[in-house]
Scaffold this motif. Sequence first.
Motif, mmCIF file in Angstrom:
data_model
loop_
_atom_site.group_PDB
_atom_site.id
_atom_site.type_symbol
_atom_site.label_atom_id
_atom_site.label_comp_id
_atom_site.label_asym_id
_atom_site.label_seq_id
_atom_site.Cartn_x
_atom_site.Cartn_y
_atom_site.Cartn_z
ATOM 1 N N THR A 179 0.984 -1.170 0.064
ATOM 2 C CA THR A 179 0.118 0.070 0.103
ATOM 3 C C THR A 179 0.803 1.191 -0.003
ATOM 4 O O THR A 179 0.385 2.230 0.304
ATOM 5 N N GLU A 191 -1.626 6.497 5.783
ATOM 6 C CA GLU A 191 -1.017 6.541 4.483
ATOM 7 C C GLU A 191 0.186 6.806 4.443
ATOM 8 O O GLU A 191 0.978 7.539 5.495
ATOM 9 N N GLY A 209 2.732 4.677 -1.340
ATOM 10 C CA GLY A 209 2.188 5.599 -2.287
ATOM 11 C C GLY A 209 3.353 6.177 -2.865
ATOM 12 O O GLY A 209 4.621 5.772 -2.507
ATOM 13 N N GLY A 210 3.276 7.153 -3.879
ATOM 14 C CA GLY A 210 4.281 8.029 -4.595
ATOM 15 C C GLY A 210 5.075 6.740 -5.514
ATOM 16 O O GLY A 210 4.591 6.049 -6.309
ATOM 17 N N ASP A 211 6.368 7.040 -5.506
ATOM 18 C CA ASP A 211 7.307 6.102 -6.589
ATOM 19 C C ASP A 211 7.825 4.953 -5.979
ATOM 20 O O ASP A 211 9.100 4.440 -6.489
ATOM 21 N N VAL A 226 -3.133 12.625 -5.225
ATOM 22 C CA VAL A 226 -3.758 11.992 -4.689
ATOM 23 C C VAL A 226 -4.390 12.579 -3.074
ATOM 24 O O VAL A 226 -5.280 12.299 -2.706
ATOM 25 N N TYR A 260 3.870 7.826 1.672
ATOM 26 C CA TYR A 260 4.094 8.193 0.139
ATOM 27 C C TYR A 260 5.683 8.367 0.067
ATOM 28 O O TYR A 260 6.258 8.994 0.871
ATOM 29 N N GLU A 299 2.438 13.218 -8.561
ATOM 30 C CA GLU A 299 1.218 12.382 -8.293
ATOM 31 C C GLU A 299 1.020 12.264 -6.948
ATOM 32 O O GLU A 299 -0.521 12.049 -6.705
ATOM 33 N N THR A 300 1.757 12.430 -5.706
ATOM 34 C CA THR A 300 1.394 12.583 -4.507
ATOM 35 C C THR A 300 0.538 13.631 -4.142
ATOM 36 O O THR A 300 -0.477 13.478 -3.282
#
Length: 242
Positions: A141, A215, A143-145, A231, A217, A227-228
């Motif tokens: 789960t 969460e 996030g980010g890259d 989101v 990232y 992108e983050t």
Amino acid sequence: MTDIDTAMVLAAGFGKRMRPLTETMPKPLVPLCGKPLIDWTFERLRAVKLTRFVVNSHYLGDQIAAHFHDARDVTLSPEADILDTGGGVANALPLLGEKPFFVANADTVWLDGPKPAAARMRDAFDPETMDALLLLHPVATAGGDYRGVGDFFLDPTGHARRRAEQQVAPYLFAGLSILTPDLFDGAPEGAFSLVRLFEKAAASNRLFGLVHDGEWYHVGTPEALEETQTVIELGHTASNTR
């Protein structure tokens, strides 16, 4: 609950993967949703009533110093030569005191679950049995890259073990930990990674992990930053319309 009121925030790195943004500013000052990355970290640590902070700096360190010019709870630990994560903390130990302390990456972005992650860690930390407590996040789960294969395994008792080469682990290190000053006894001079001390703690069965329930990232590149931001903004918009 252990009485922990101090944090070291690591802000000395070059942020090479974030170029060209980091050609003119250090990565911790790159904005996410209009707020420097390092301020995301500080907001979450101040929210759990930490009162003393040490921030190291090297690359474009004058900008880090200017950012905290009016912050009375922040002490700077500038490095003439970059010392990596472990060396940076070891160099700042005289400023951190004799009690356990948090260490946080300045460019880590986490959103808390029902209870702040730092508060959960402080409640869970036991200096009698632990030299290090790491915040871990499920790889599935992230996030980010983030494109890694994980960092740690966790057993039912909370003991953490770093993955061996060629292994795939279910949890990544989320960039937030609680460490004891004793963990640095015998640490090398100069630059070295905190991973070296994590392995030392694991060898003594004193390395533990706590799984993040919010969460997380990884914002290593300009594309991941964008992108983050999308989101997070979409999530904020959705929460406001419920």
